[in-house]
Design a protein around this motif. Structure first.
Motif, PDB file in Angstrom:
ATOM      1  N   GLY A   1       7.531  -5.369  -5.556  1.00 13.70           N
ATOM      2  CA  GLY A   1       8.006  -6.574  -4.862  1.00 13.70           C
ATOM      3  C   GLY A   1       6.859  -7.563  -4.651  1.00 13.70           C
ATOM      4  O   GLY A   1       7.033  -8.773  -4.805  1.00 13.70           O
TER       5      GLY A   1
ATOM      6  N   TYR B   1      15.211  -2.360  -1.383  1.00 10.97           N
ATOM      7  CA  TYR B   1      14.595  -3.135  -0.306  1.00 10.97           C
ATOM      8  C   TYR B   1      14.406  -4.553  -0.817  1.00 10.97           C
ATOM      9  O   TYR B   1      14.002  -4.745  -1.959  1.00 10.97           O
ATOM     10  CB  TYR B   1      13.203  -2.583   0.043  1.00 10.97           C
ATOM     11  N   GLY B   2      14.665  -5.560   0.032  1.00  9.17           N
ATOM     12  CA  GLY B   2      14.494  -6.926  -0.453  1.00  9.17           C
ATOM     13  C   GLY B   2      14.189  -7.916   0.653  1.00  9.17           C
ATOM     14  O   GLY B   2      14.534  -7.719   1.820  1.00  9.17           O
TER      15      GLY B   2
ATOM     16  N   ARG C   1      16.091   5.083  10.656  1.00  6.57           N
ATOM     17  CA  ARG C   1      15.481   6.251  11.329  1.00  6.57           C
ATOM     18  C   ARG C   1      15.855   6.158  12.809  1.00  6.57           C
ATOM     19  O   ARG C   1      16.262   5.093  13.281  1.00  6.57           O
ATOM     20  CB  ARG C   1      13.953   6.198  11.171  1.00  6.57           C
TER      21      ARG C   1
ATOM     22  N   LYS D   1       1.200   0.431   7.089  1.00  3.35           N
ATOM     23  CA  LYS D   1       1.629  -0.966   6.934  1.00  3.35           C
ATOM     24  C   LYS D   1       2.478  -1.455   8.118  1.00  3.35           C
ATOM     25  O   LYS D   1       2.219  -2.509   8.679  1.00  3.35           O
ATOM     26  CB  LYS D   1       2.460  -1.141   5.636  1.00  3.35           C
TER      27      LYS D   1
ATOM     28  N   ILE E   1       5.745  -5.136   2.168  1.00  4.43           N
ATOM     29  CA  ILE E   1       6.645  -4.662   1.100  1.00  4.43           C
ATOM     30  C   ILE E   1       5.893  -3.777   0.104  1.00  4.43           C
ATOM     31  O   ILE E   1       4.662  -3.730   0.126  1.00  4.43           O
ATOM     32  CB  ILE E   1       7.298  -5.845   0.345  1.00  4.43           C
ATOM     33  N   GLU E   2       6.646  -3.097  -0.779  1.00  3.33           N
ATOM     34  CA  GLU E   2       5.982  -2.235  -1.746  1.00  3.33           C
ATOM     35  C   GLU E   2       5.467  -3.057  -2.945  1.00  3.33           C
ATOM     36  O   GLU E   2       5.663  -4.270  -3.015  1.00  3.33           O
ATOM     37  CB  GLU E   2       6.849  -1.033  -2.130  1.00  3.33           C
TER      38      GLU E   2
ATOM     39  N   TYR F   1      14.706  -3.582  10.185  1.00  6.09           N
ATOM     40  CA  TYR F   1      15.324  -3.948   8.910  1.00  6.09           C
ATOM     41  C   TYR F   1      16.713  -4.493   9.218  1.00  6.09           C
ATOM     42  O   TYR F   1      17.262  -4.249  10.294  1.00  6.09           O
ATOM     43  CB  TYR F   1      15.559  -2.699   8.035  1.00  6.09           C
TER      44      TYR F   1
ATOM     45  N   SER G   1      13.126  -7.275   6.371  1.00  8.86           N
ATOM     46  CA  SER G   1      13.725  -7.019   5.060  1.00  8.86           C
ATOM     47  C   SER G   1      15.151  -6.480   5.163  1.00  8.86           C
ATOM     48  O   SER G   1      15.565  -5.990   6.225  1.00  8.86           O
ATOM     49  CB  SER G   1      12.899  -5.974   4.313  1.00  8.86           C
TER      50      SER G   1
ATOM     51  N   ARG H   1      18.533   1.784   2.856  1.00  5.55           N
ATOM     52  CA  ARG H   1      18.146   3.076   3.474  1.00  5.55           C
ATOM     53  C   ARG H   1      18.857   3.237   4.822  1.00  5.55           C
ATOM     54  O   ARG H   1      19.133   2.260   5.510  1.00  5.55           O
ATOM     55  CB  ARG H   1      16.615   3.106   3.649  1.00  5.55           C
TER      56      ARG H   1
ATOM     57  N   ARG I   1       7.468  11.061  -1.447  1.00  2.82           N
ATOM     58  CA  ARG I   1       6.667   9.894  -1.059  1.00  2.82           C
ATOM     59  C   ARG I   1       5.196  10.073  -1.458  1.00  2.82           C
ATOM     60  O   ARG I   1       4.535   9.125  -1.846  1.00  2.82           O
ATOM     61  CB  ARG I   1       6.792   9.636   0.448  1.00  2.82           C
TER      62      ARG I   1
ATOM     63  N   GLU J   1      12.403 -11.513  -3.599  1.00  2.00           N
ATOM     64  CA  GLU J   1      12.017 -10.312  -4.360  1.00  2.00           C
ATOM     65  C   GLU J   1      12.843  -9.151  -3.876  1.00  2.00           C
ATOM     66  O   GLU J   1      13.309  -9.148  -2.730  1.00  2.00           O
ATOM     67  CB  GLU J   1      10.517 -10.013  -4.192  1.00  2.00           C
ATOM     68  N   TRP J   2      13.046  -8.171  -4.728  1.00  2.55           N
ATOM     69  CA  TRP J   2      13.632  -6.912  -4.271  1.00  2.55           C
ATOM     70  C   TRP J   2      13.174  -5.809  -5.212  1.00  2.55           C
ATOM     71  O   TRP J   2      12.778  -6.083  -6.351  1.00  2.55           O
ATOM     72  CB  TRP J   2      15.159  -6.991  -4.180  1.00  2.55           C
ATOM     73  N   ALA J   3      13.207  -4.560  -4.729  1.00  2.00           N
ATOM     74  CA  ALA J   3      12.772  -3.441  -5.551  1.00  2.00           C
ATOM     75  C   ALA J   3      13.448  -2.162  -5.072  1.00  2.00           C
ATOM     76  O   ALA J   3      13.998  -2.114  -3.967  1.00  2.00           O
ATOM     77  CB  ALA J   3      11.256  -3.283  -5.461  1.00  2.00           C
TER      78      ALA J   3
ATOM     79  N   GLY K   1       0.855  -1.184   0.000  1.00  2.00           N
ATOM     80  CA  GLY K   1       0.000   0.000   0.000  1.00  2.00           C
ATOM     81  C   GLY K   1       0.884   1.224   0.000  1.00  2.00           C
ATOM     82  O   GLY K   1       2.102   1.106   0.184  1.00  2.00           O
TER      83      GLY K   1
HETATM   84  P1  5GP Z   1      10.247   2.695   4.444  1.00  2.00           P
HETATM   85  O1  5GP Z   1      11.464   3.382   3.891  1.00  2.00           O
HETATM   86  O2  5GP Z   1       9.098   3.658   4.698  1.00  2.00           O
HETATM   87  O3  5GP Z   1      10.525   1.813   5.617  1.00  2.00           O
HETATM   88  O4  5GP Z   1       9.724   1.699   3.288  1.00  2.00           O
HETATM   89  C1  5GP Z   1       9.506   2.149   1.991  1.00  2.00           C
HETATM   90  C2  5GP Z   1       8.720   1.109   1.220  1.00  2.00           C
HETATM   91  O5  5GP Z   1       9.508  -0.085   1.053  1.00  2.00           O
HETATM   92  C3  5GP Z   1       7.446   0.665   1.932  1.00  2.00           C
HETATM   93  O6  5GP Z   1       6.403   0.625   0.966  1.00  2.00           O
HETATM   94  C4  5GP Z   1       7.779  -0.709   2.442  1.00  2.00           C
HETATM   95  O7  5GP Z   1       6.626  -1.538   2.514  1.00  2.00           O
HETATM   96  C5  5GP Z   1       8.689  -1.197   1.342  1.00  2.00           C
HETATM   97  N1  5GP Z   1       9.527  -2.332   1.730  1.00  2.00           N
HETATM   98  C6  5GP Z   1      10.024  -2.658   2.941  1.00  2.00           C
HETATM   99  N2  5GP Z   1      10.715  -3.804   2.885  1.00  2.00           N
HETATM  100  C7  5GP Z   1      10.634  -4.238   1.605  1.00  2.00           C
HETATM  101  C8  5GP Z   1      11.130  -5.395   0.911  1.00  2.00           C
HETATM  102  O8  5GP Z   1      11.766  -6.271   1.461  1.00  2.00           O
HETATM  103  N3  5GP Z   1      10.855  -5.468  -0.417  1.00  2.00           N
HETATM  104  C9  5GP Z   1      10.139  -4.520  -1.082  1.00  2.00           C
HETATM  105  N4  5GP Z   1       9.896  -4.723  -2.377  1.00  2.00           N
HETATM  106  N5  5GP Z   1       9.658  -3.453  -0.459  1.00  2.00           N
HETATM  107  C10 5GP Z   1       9.894  -3.296   0.858  1.00  2.00           C
END
Ligand code: 5GP
Ligand code: ADP
Length: 290
Positions: A213, A188-189, A151, A126, A209-210, A160, A144, A148, A255, A179-181, A120
């Motif tokens: 992915g 992120y993966g 924070r 999420k 995940i996004e 993470y 994952s 990044r 974002r 998966e990764w993206a 989402g």
């Molecule tokens: P944030 O930087 O806000 O933690 O995450 C940014 C986006 O990356 C969010 O949509 C989150 O769900 C997504 N994300 C987190 N872990 C993974 C992952 O392992 N694989 C993918 N494809 N997206 C992820």
């Protein structure tokens, strides 16, 4: 006889890396079989989607089972008329049934867990939902890998695994990711091993995940359930992103721009849930997995 193909240095390096990743994967599978964490049925199932497992020799696989030595493995293969060099992917349907019957009588067959993929737009809630689900539901939530920066409230290994771009690239080359993206300038993966193991052990698994992915997961594991989390309204999404206070103005704008495109993806998901209230969403996820 045809000459072997001439490889460039880069192709040779890639081939070596792939072979090393397969060896590592086979060693891992064998140790899980020895310890009894995986049973033969899990491996036969896994071989449908996992190249390294499909290419394992049947002899190697049988010898790894606890209580089966070289002699029993060879005797069994002779009885079932499986050639000593046969690989798992080359087993006939009848041979698979015979191997299953041989070993599943005494071992406990586990029905695999459900895989829920929660996606989402950024800021919809999420991670809040995933955190709650981890507390109240019987779910294994995948952690994952990301390039990044953490924070201030995030902990390495809990929120993470924070890694460098170089480490992430090596993991891609080694085929470690399910998966990764790329998202907002970072990668992120989700690694494959732990997710598969949890599922095979009958645990329900949640990936948060996004969208790109999530689609990769569906392509690899069609039994996965893709859940799209929607905000009650656009205004509420903006207010949640601002309220979270983790991004500066530029990143927030970035974002929000991404979020507009992400919202369009809802129609390609199996289930859409509106995150008006966290407990309600968590309850629906538990129902989806039961
Ligand atoms: P944030 O930087 O806000 O933690 O995450 C940014 C986006 O990356 C969010 O949509 C989150 O769900 C997504 N994300 C987190 N872990 C993974 C992952 O392992 N694989 C993918 N494809 N997206 C992820
Ligand atoms: P995401 O992981 O999707 O980027 P977060 O879980 O970080 O989103 O949530 C963004 C902000 O929205 C957080 O401040 C969180 O507390 C808040 N939030 C999440 N779900 C709800 C909800 N149902 N109602 C109100 N605020 C929420």
């Amino acid at each position: 006889m045809a000459l072997p193909p001439r490889l460039t240095d880069e192709q040779r390096l890639k081939a070596l890396e792939k072979a090393a990743a397969s060896r590592k994967r086979r060693a891992y599978i064998k140790s899980e079989l020895k310890s009894g964490s995986l049973v033969i049925d899990n491996i036969l199932e896994l071989s449908k989607t996992d190249e390294a497992v499909a290419n394992m020799r049947v002899r190697e696989l049988l010898e790894s089972l606890s209580g089966v030595g070289k002699v029993r493995a060879l005797t069994l293969m002779e009885r079932l008329e499986i050639s000593p060099t046969r690989r798992v992917k080359g087993l006939g349907r009848h041979q698979i049934t015979q191997i299953r019957n041989e070993f599943m009588k005494s071992s406990h067959a586990i029905s695999p867990g459900k895989l829920l993929v929660l996606s989402g737009p950024g800021g919809v809630g999420k991670s809040t939902v995933a955190k709650k689900l981890r507390e109240v539901g019987d779910f294994w939530v995948s952690v994952s890998y990301t390039t990044r920066q953490p924070r201030s409230n995030e902990v390495n290994g809990r929120d993470y695994h924070f890694v460098s771009h170089e480490v992430f690239q090596t993991m891609i080359n080694n085929g470690e990711f399910l998966e990764w993206a790329e998202f907002a300038g970072n990668r992120y993966g989700t690694t494959q091993d732990k997710v598969e193991q949890a599922l095979l052990l009958g645990k329900n698994v949640l990936l948060e995940i996004e969208i790109a992915g999530a689609k990769q997961v569906k392509a690899h594991l069609p039994q996965s359930i893709l859940v799209f989390l929607e905000p009650p309204s656009w205004e509420e999404l903006v207010s949640r992103l601002e309220g979270r206070g983790t991004d500066d103005e530029v990143r927030r704008a970035q974002r929000l721009e991404l979020a507009q495109a992400e919202l369009d993806a809802a129609s390609s998901f199996d289930v859409v849930l509106v995150n008006d209230e966290v407990e309600g969403v968590v309850q629906k996820l538990i129902e989806l997995a039961s």
